[in-house]
Design an enzyme around this catalytic site. Structure first.
Site, short mmCIF file in Angstrom:
data_model
loop_
_atom_site.label_atom_id
_atom_site.label_comp_id
_atom_site.label_asym_id
_atom_site.label_seq_id
_atom_site.Cartn_x
_atom_site.Cartn_y
_atom_site.Cartn_z
N GLY A 239 0.96 -1.18 0.11
CA GLY A 239 -0.10 -0.04 -0.06
C GLY A 239 0.78 1.36 -0.01
O GLY A 239 0.29 2.27 -0.28
N PRO A 274 4.36 -5.19 -0.55
CA PRO A 274 4.70 -3.90 -1.37
C PRO A 274 4.30 -4.46 -2.83
O PRO A 274 5.31 -5.30 -3.44
CB PRO A 274 5.81 -3.61 -0.94
CG PRO A 274 6.71 -4.69 -0.60
CD PRO A 274 5.98 -5.59 -0.01
N GLY A 275 3.86 -3.66 -3.54
CA GLY A 275 3.69 -4.00 -5.09
C GLY A 275 4.06 -2.54 -5.74
O GLY A 275 5.29 -2.45 -6.25
N ARG A 312 -5.35 3.54 -16.02
CA ARG A 312 -5.40 4.28 -14.74
C ARG A 312 -5.92 5.50 -14.85
O ARG A 312 -6.72 6.01 -13.99
CB ARG A 312 -3.90 4.19 -13.84
CG ARG A 312 -3.21 2.92 -13.93
CD ARG A 312 -2.08 2.95 -12.96
NE ARG A 312 -2.42 3.44 -11.56
CZ ARG A 312 -2.57 4.70 -10.90
NH1 ARG A 312 -1.72 5.44 -11.53
NH2 ARG A 312 -2.88 4.57 -9.67
N TYR A 316 -9.35 5.62 -12.56
CA TYR A 316 -9.06 6.09 -11.24
C TYR A 316 -8.95 7.64 -11.43
O TYR A 316 -8.38 8.29 -10.47
CB TYR A 316 -7.97 5.64 -10.43
CG TYR A 316 -7.81 4.11 -10.54
CD1 TYR A 316 -8.72 3.37 -9.84
CD2 TYR A 316 -6.60 3.43 -11.01
CE1 TYR A 316 -8.52 1.82 -9.78
CE2 TYR A 316 -6.56 2.07 -11.11
CZ TYR A 316 -7.41 1.38 -10.43
OH TYR A 316 -7.23 0.09 -10.27
N CYS A 343 -12.30 3.83 -29.29
CA CYS A 343 -13.65 4.82 -29.46
C CYS A 343 -14.26 4.83 -28.37
O CYS A 343 -15.67 4.51 -27.97
CB CYS A 343 -14.40 3.83 -30.32
SG CYS A 343 -13.58 3.48 -32.09
N GLU A 344 -13.74 5.57 -27.25
CA GLU A 344 -14.40 6.05 -26.09
C GLU A 344 -13.88 7.35 -25.55
O GLU A 344 -12.59 7.68 -25.67
CB GLU A 344 -14.01 5.08 -24.85
CG GLU A 344 -14.55 3.64 -25.05
CD GLU A 344 -15.15 3.04 -23.91
OE1 GLU A 344 -15.36 3.91 -22.82
OE2 GLU A 344 -15.23 2.00 -23.66
N1 LLP Z 1 -1.63 -6.76 -0.70
C1 LLP Z 1 -2.99 -6.94 -1.12
C2 LLP Z 1 -3.81 -7.84 -0.35
C3 LLP Z 1 -3.42 -6.21 -2.03
O1 LLP Z 1 -4.98 -5.99 -2.28
C4 LLP Z 1 -2.55 -5.41 -2.91
C5 LLP Z 1 -3.14 -4.35 -3.93
C6 LLP Z 1 -1.28 -5.12 -2.41
C7 LLP Z 1 -0.88 -6.11 -1.19
C8 LLP Z 1 -0.15 -4.32 -3.20
O2 LLP Z 1 -0.70 -3.37 -3.00
P1 LLP Z 1 0.41 -1.87 -3.48
O3 LLP Z 1 1.73 -2.13 -2.56
O4 LLP Z 1 0.93 -2.02 -4.65
O5 LLP Z 1 -0.20 -0.67 -3.10
N2 LLP Z 1 -4.90 -0.76 -9.78
C9 LLP Z 1 -4.84 -0.10 -8.66
C10 LLP Z 1 -4.24 -0.64 -7.37
C11 LLP Z 1 -4.94 -1.75 -7.06
C12 LLP Z 1 -4.33 -2.31 -5.82
C13 LLP Z 1 -4.99 -3.60 -5.36
N3 LLP Z 1 -4.39 -4.26 -4.28
C14 LLP Z 1 -4.01 1.43 -9.18
O6 LLP Z 1 -3.69 1.49 -10.45
O7 LLP Z 1 -3.89 2.33 -8.68
#
Ligand code: LLP
Length: 415
Positions: A239, A274-275, A312, A316, A343-344
């Site tokens: 997050g 972390p992603g 994105r 969002y 086409c949007e």
């Molecule tokens: N763990 C869980 C259970 C999650 O659902 C997520 C993200 C993460 C970890 C990783 O979170 P991060 O560190 O990346 O914030 N598509 C959206 C973001 C969706 C996030 C979904 N869950 C965007 O482009 O902003």
């Protein structure tokens, strides 16, 4: 984005000019930097030195095998949400024993596959899932390692679509239910309770919500300990946000420092998922300006990337930085809407951007390493983009561009 820098008015990825990549691979093209991925992953590892921990990169953010293999080589764990992501981790050389399985909708088949692989932990999100996992494990005569995902009802102060820790969200179980579920799980023969998990949302730009959630989860861990249910790891989810424009998110070090202070001397292993903070700023999307047109007062630059490549902004209302890859010294500055060929009206990459550009110019959408290719589609029967990974002066083809044959191969017309 220090691995994507301008030299002589030209944007580079590490030692490679992005113009060269566009010539060789065409556009739209995602470019990732190995050094940037490694640097971000190491920021977490270094901040966690001396503390028992497991960093599980959230595969959903960018699941390309090249990206996963860079992280696997550093010893990263992985947070997965599907059997498909498990298959990717294994194909990329990741260690299944360092995998945790999150998500609200695991299927029985996925539970079997994860037990076959020997994953580290299932993050369970409901009473039914707990029972199903117990049944699957009993059939196999094993004990499934389990963590329960609590929903601490904390406002992550992020976009509502990516906020997950409020009680109106579908994720996790309430603190009250979690207490009951832990009691129940501790009597189930197919389960081994090892952790407690919580993920409150994505693109968080301050530490406070993390700490508020931490406080609540630690309270529960203490209560459970008093009942004789001891938890070995605390998973605080992912997050952490990144800078797209003028956000000032804390660095991983700051977050971890604050978390470690609250944890004190507790004998808990800290797990993180972390992603975005690992890969968002490790990637750009290259796109050519194909046509500049005006409708009345409005100027549009029609580029060859679209909402199928990068959803994105449409989904969002996300602001993504767009820069010319080579400074155009002759073009006049105008205000453009940067739009794709789909086409949007929602098909835009950026609106009202001041840019000095001409037809044919190459642009880079910055911070495109997370949740861009991973969320791409074939809408309008567009081939999904090529992805490359730069490593110093080397360019590795991470995923070739799709062809129409690839797309049509899965379908059958009626005779
Ligand atoms: N763990 C869980 C259970 C999650 O659902 C997520 C993200 C993460 C970890 C990783 O979170 P991060 O560190 O990346 O914030 N598509 C959206 C973001 C969706 C996030 C979904 N869950 C965007 O482009 O902003």
């Amino acid at each position: 984005m220090e691995n994507f820098t301008f030299k002589n008015n030209q944007l580079f990825a590490e030692a490679v000019a992005l113009t060269r990549i566009a010539e060789e691979f065409g556009t739209p093209c995602f470019v990732y930097s190995r050094a940037a991925l490694e640097q971000q992953y190491r920021a977490y590892e270094e901040a966690l030195a001396g503390c028992s921990h497991l960093v599980c990169y959230a595969v959903k953010a960018n699941s390309n095998l090249a990206v996963l293999s860079v992280l696997a080589k550093l010893g990263s764990g992985f947070d997965i949400v599907s059997g498909g992501e498990l298959a990717r981790v294994i194909a990329a050389g990741g260690d299944p024993a360092r995998v945790i399985f999150s998500g609200v909708g695991k299927t029985i088949e996925e539970m079997h596959a994860a037990l076959d692989a020997g994953i580290h932990c299932f993050n369970v999100e409901s009473p039914l899932e707990l029972e199903q996992l117990n049944d699957v494990a009993m059939q196999r005569n094993v004990r499934a390692p389990v963590s329960i995902r609590v929903n601490p009802d904390v406002d992550a102060k992020t976009h509502p679509y990516i906020s997950t820790g409020l009680k109106e969200n579908k994720f996790g179980v309430s603190m009250e239910d979690a207490r009951l579920l832990y009691r129940q799980a501790s009597t189930m023969a197919g389960l081994e309770l090892i952790g407690l998990d919580c993920h409150i949302g994505s693109q968080l730009t301050s530490i406070e919500p993390f700490l508020a959630a931490l406080e609540r989860t630690l309270l529960l861990i203490d209560e459970l300990a008093a009942e004789g249910i001891s938890i070995r790891h605390l998973d605080i989810g992912g997050g952490l946000g990144v800078q797209y424009r003028d956000e000032t998110p804390p660095a991983p070090q700051e977050l971890i420092h604050a978390v470690r202070q609250v944890l004190g001397e507790r004998p808990l292993t800290l797990v993180l998922e972390p992603g975005r903070s690992i890969c968002a700023n490790a990637g750009v999307l290259l796109t050519h300006v194909n046509n500049i047109k005006t409708n009345g007062e409005h100027r549009f630059a029609i580029v060859d990337a679209a909402m199928n490549d990068i959803i994105r902004p449409a989904l969002y209302q996300a602001w993504m930085d767009v820069v010319p890859v080579k400074v155009n010294e002759t073009a006049a500055v105008h205000t453009y809407d940067l739009v794709g060929p789909i086409c949007e009206t929602g098909d835009f990459i950026g609106r009202q951007r001041e840019l000095a550009i001409d037809n044919g110019d190459l642009l880079a959408v910055r911070s495109a390493g997370a949740y861009c290719f991973a969320m791409s589609s074939n809408y309008n029967t567009r081939n999904r983009a090529v992805e490359v990974l730069v490593d110093g002066d080397q360019v590795h083809l991470a995923r070739r561009r799709e062809t129409y044959e690839d797309q049509l191969a899965l379908e059958n017309p009626l005779d």
